[in-house]
Design a protein around this motif. Structure first.
Motif, PDB file in Angstrom:
ATOM      1  N   LYS A  85       0.864  -1.182   0.000  1.00 13.77           N
ATOM      2  CA  LYS A  85       0.000   0.000   0.000  1.00 13.77           C
ATOM      3  C   LYS A  85       0.898   1.228   0.000  1.00 13.77           C
ATOM      4  N   PHE A  86       0.459   2.261  -0.731  1.00 14.30           N
ATOM      5  CA  PHE A  86       1.250   3.483  -0.757  1.00 14.30           C
ATOM      6  C   PHE A  86       0.358   4.705  -0.629  1.00 14.30           C
ATOM      7  N   LEU A  87       0.957   5.759  -0.119  1.00 10.95           N
ATOM      8  CA  LEU A  87       0.309   7.051  -0.009  1.00 10.95           C
ATOM      9  C   LEU A  87       1.229   8.077  -0.635  1.00 10.95           C
ATOM     10  N   LEU A  88       0.729   8.794  -1.641  1.00  9.76           N
ATOM     11  CA  LEU A  88       1.484   9.889  -2.246  1.00  9.76           C
ATOM     12  C   LEU A  88       1.024  11.191  -1.620  1.00  9.76           C
ATOM     13  N   VAL A  89       1.975  12.063  -1.312  1.00  6.82           N
ATOM     14  CA  VAL A  89       1.686  13.408  -0.830  1.00  6.82           C
ATOM     15  C   VAL A  89       2.222  14.347  -1.898  1.00  6.82           C
ATOM     16  N   LYS A  90       1.303  14.936  -2.654  1.00  6.47           N
ATOM     17  CA  LYS A  90       1.678  15.766  -3.804  1.00  6.47           C
ATOM     18  C   LYS A  90       1.967  17.202  -3.371  1.00  6.47           C
ATOM     19  N   SER A  91       2.865  17.852  -4.094  1.00  6.78           N
ATOM     20  CA  SER A  91       3.305  19.218  -3.783  1.00  6.78           C
ATOM     21  C   SER A  91       3.843  19.294  -2.350  1.00  6.78           C
ATOM     22  N   ASP A  92       4.669  18.321  -2.012  1.00  5.65           N
ATOM     23  CA  ASP A  92       5.212  18.201  -0.656  1.00  5.65           C
ATOM     24  C   ASP A  92       6.614  18.797  -0.597  1.00  5.65           C
ATOM     25  N   SER A  93       6.694  20.102  -0.690  1.00  7.23           N
ATOM     26  CA  SER A  93       7.992  20.780  -0.754  1.00  7.23           C
ATOM     27  C   SER A  93       8.843  20.561   0.491  1.00  7.23           C
ATOM     28  N   HIS A  94       8.227  20.440   1.646  1.00  9.73           N
ATOM     29  CA  HIS A  94       8.969  20.330   2.900  1.00  9.73           C
ATOM     30  C   HIS A  94       9.015  18.905   3.457  1.00  9.73           C
ATOM     31  N   PHE A  95       8.626  17.906   2.636  1.00  7.63           N
ATOM     32  CA  PHE A  95       8.638  16.499   3.050  1.00  7.63           C
ATOM     33  C   PHE A  95       7.767  16.320   4.283  1.00  7.63           C
ATOM     34  N   SER A  96       6.583  16.934   4.254  1.00  7.84           N
ATOM     35  CA  SER A  96       5.661  16.849   5.392  1.00  7.84           C
ATOM     36  C   SER A  96       5.117  15.440   5.594  1.00  7.84           C
ATOM     37  N   ALA A  97       5.295  14.561   4.617  1.00  8.56           N
ATOM     38  CA  ALA A  97       4.888  13.162   4.805  1.00  8.56           C
ATOM     39  C   ALA A  97       5.556  12.573   6.044  1.00  8.56           C
ATOM     40  N   LEU A  98       6.740  13.058   6.384  1.00  3.23           N
ATOM     41  CA  LEU A  98       7.465  12.562   7.561  1.00  3.23           C
ATOM     42  C   LEU A  98       6.758  12.907   8.871  1.00  3.23           C
ATOM     43  N   LEU A  99       5.825  13.835   8.834  1.00  4.30           N
ATOM     44  CA  LEU A  99       5.111  14.232  10.046  1.00  4.30           C
ATOM     45  C   LEU A  99       3.936  13.309  10.359  1.00  4.30           C
ATOM     46  N   LEU A 100       3.549  12.471   9.392  1.00  2.00           N
ATOM     47  CA  LEU A 100       2.417  11.570   9.592  1.00  2.00           C
ATOM     48  C   LEU A 100       2.836  10.352  10.409  1.00  2.00           C
ATOM     49  N   ASP A 101       2.056  10.038  11.444  1.00  2.00           N
ATOM     50  CA  ASP A 101       2.338   8.825  12.205  1.00  2.00           C
ATOM     51  C   ASP A 101       1.561   7.662  11.594  1.00  2.00           C
ATOM     52  N   ALA A 102       1.741   6.459  12.134  1.00  2.00           N
ATOM     53  CA  ALA A 102       1.136   5.256  11.551  1.00  2.00           C
ATOM     54  C   ALA A 102      -0.385   5.360  11.477  1.00  2.00           C
ATOM     55  N   LYS A 103      -1.015   5.882  12.511  1.00  2.00           N
ATOM     56  CA  LYS A 103      -2.475   6.017  12.527  1.00  2.00           C
ATOM     57  C   LYS A 103      -2.940   7.001  11.458  1.00  2.00           C
ATOM     58  N   GLN A 104      -2.250   8.110  11.310  1.00  2.00           N
ATOM     59  CA  GLN A 104      -2.608   9.105  10.295  1.00  2.00           C
ATOM     60  C   GLN A 104      -2.404   8.547   8.891  1.00  2.00           C
ATOM     61  N   ILE A 105      -1.336   7.793   8.704  1.00  2.00           N
ATOM     62  CA  ILE A 105      -1.077   7.192   7.387  1.00  2.00           C
ATOM     63  C   ILE A 105      -2.208   6.241   7.031  1.00  2.00           C
ATOM     64  N   GLU A 106      -2.589   5.386   7.968  1.00  2.00           N
ATOM     65  CA  GLU A 106      -3.686   4.435   7.718  1.00  2.00           C
ATOM     66  C   GLU A 106      -4.976   5.169   7.389  1.00  2.00           C
ATOM     67  N   GLN A 107      -5.267   6.236   8.118  1.00  2.00           N
ATOM     68  CA  GLN A 107      -6.484   7.017   7.856  1.00  2.00           C
ATOM     69  C   GLN A 107      -6.448   7.648   6.465  1.00  2.00           C
ATOM     70  N   LYS A 108      -5.298   8.214   6.077  1.00  2.00           N
ATOM     71  CA  LYS A 108      -5.164   8.826   4.745  1.00  2.00           C
ATOM     72  C   LYS A 108      -5.286   7.764   3.650  1.00  2.00           C
ATOM     73  N   LEU A 109      -4.760   6.571   3.898  1.00  2.00           N
ATOM     74  CA  LEU A 109      -4.898   5.484   2.930  1.00  2.00           C
ATOM     75  C   LEU A 109      -6.371   5.153   2.714  1.00  2.00           C
ATOM     76  N   ILE A 110      -7.111   5.018   3.803  1.00  2.00           N
ATOM     77  CA  ILE A 110      -8.545   4.698   3.708  1.00  2.00           C
ATOM     78  C   ILE A 110      -9.303   5.801   2.988  1.00  2.00           C
ATOM     79  N   GLU A 111      -9.038   7.049   3.336  1.00  2.00           N
ATOM     80  CA  GLU A 111      -9.748   8.194   2.750  1.00  2.00           C
ATOM     81  C   GLU A 111      -9.458   8.391   1.275  1.00  2.00           C
ATOM     82  N   ASN A 112      -8.281   7.968   0.812  1.00  2.00           N
ATOM     83  CA  ASN A 112      -7.847   8.299  -0.540  1.00  2.00           C
ATOM     84  C   ASN A 112      -7.576   7.091  -1.418  1.00  2.00           C
ATOM     85  N   LEU A 113      -7.964   5.922  -1.002  1.00  2.00           N
ATOM     86  CA  LEU A 113      -7.689   4.722  -1.758  1.00  2.00           C
ATOM     87  C   LEU A 113      -8.343   4.792  -3.136  1.00  2.00           C
TER      88      LEU A 113
END
Length: 171
Positions: free
Chosen positions: A141-169
């Motif tokens: 499973k993957f989550l893309l964070v588009k226009s992520d100039s500051h690498f904000s994907a690193l701020l997401l914890d495991a629970k947030q990643i799972e939630q974003k995966l569900i919301e955007n699958l």
């Protein structure tokens, strides 16, 4: 002018997320490629910051003095190293597309490797202004964070990643 705008990279500000599942062969290819990276050891979960050639995302800083640019690059890299230390099961990579036209802020003094086209073909297919980050889980499973100039994907914890995966699958 409309043709130029249609070909320009898009800047995502509303919903920058896209989720999906990589085919086993694509996941294996990405993992095999990343194992060749001399600066980062491959781990279960993968974070990749990907920059595109000819992106003008950081152009406002191009006129800054060299000391400011070096301090900014150093602070950016130090932040990534700190996040990597706090997440021992995560491999954090920085890649860029082949090319010579990158902001000095994103091209010098950082641990950025050049992608020969493998990552672009398998994951970063669409050129996006300010780059894209990807989070790839061990199950593909993957989550893309588009226009992520500051690498904000690193701020997401495991629970947030799972939630974003569900919301955007992607169905």
């Amino acid at each position: 002018m409309a043709i130029l705008a249609a070909c320009s990279p898009r800047l995502y500000t509303d919903n920058p997320y896209e989720a999906g599942t990589l085919a086993t062969s694509a996941l294996d290819s990405i993992r095999s490629f990343l194992q060749t990276n001399p600066t980062v050891k491959l781990k279960d979960t993968i974070f990749i910051k990907y920059d595109f050639n000819n992106d003008d995302c950081w152009s406002d800083l191009n006129g800054q003095n060299p000391e400011f640019m070096n301090n900014t690059r150093w602070a950016y890299q130090k932040g990534i190293q700190e996040k990597a230390y706090k997440r021992p099961q995560v491999a954090i990579y920085q890649y860029r597309e082949v090319g010579n036209n990158f902001s000095p802020l994103r091209s010098k003094g950082l641990e950025i490797e050049t992608d020969p086209g493998i990552l672009k073909q398998l994951l970063f297919k669409v050129k996006i202004k300010c780059g894209t980050s990807a989070i790839i889980l061990p199950n593909g499973k993957f989550l893309l964070v588009k226009s992520d100039s500051h690498f904000s994907a690193l701020l997401l914890d495991a629970k947030q990643i799972e939630q974003k995966l569900i919301e955007n699958l992607v169905k």
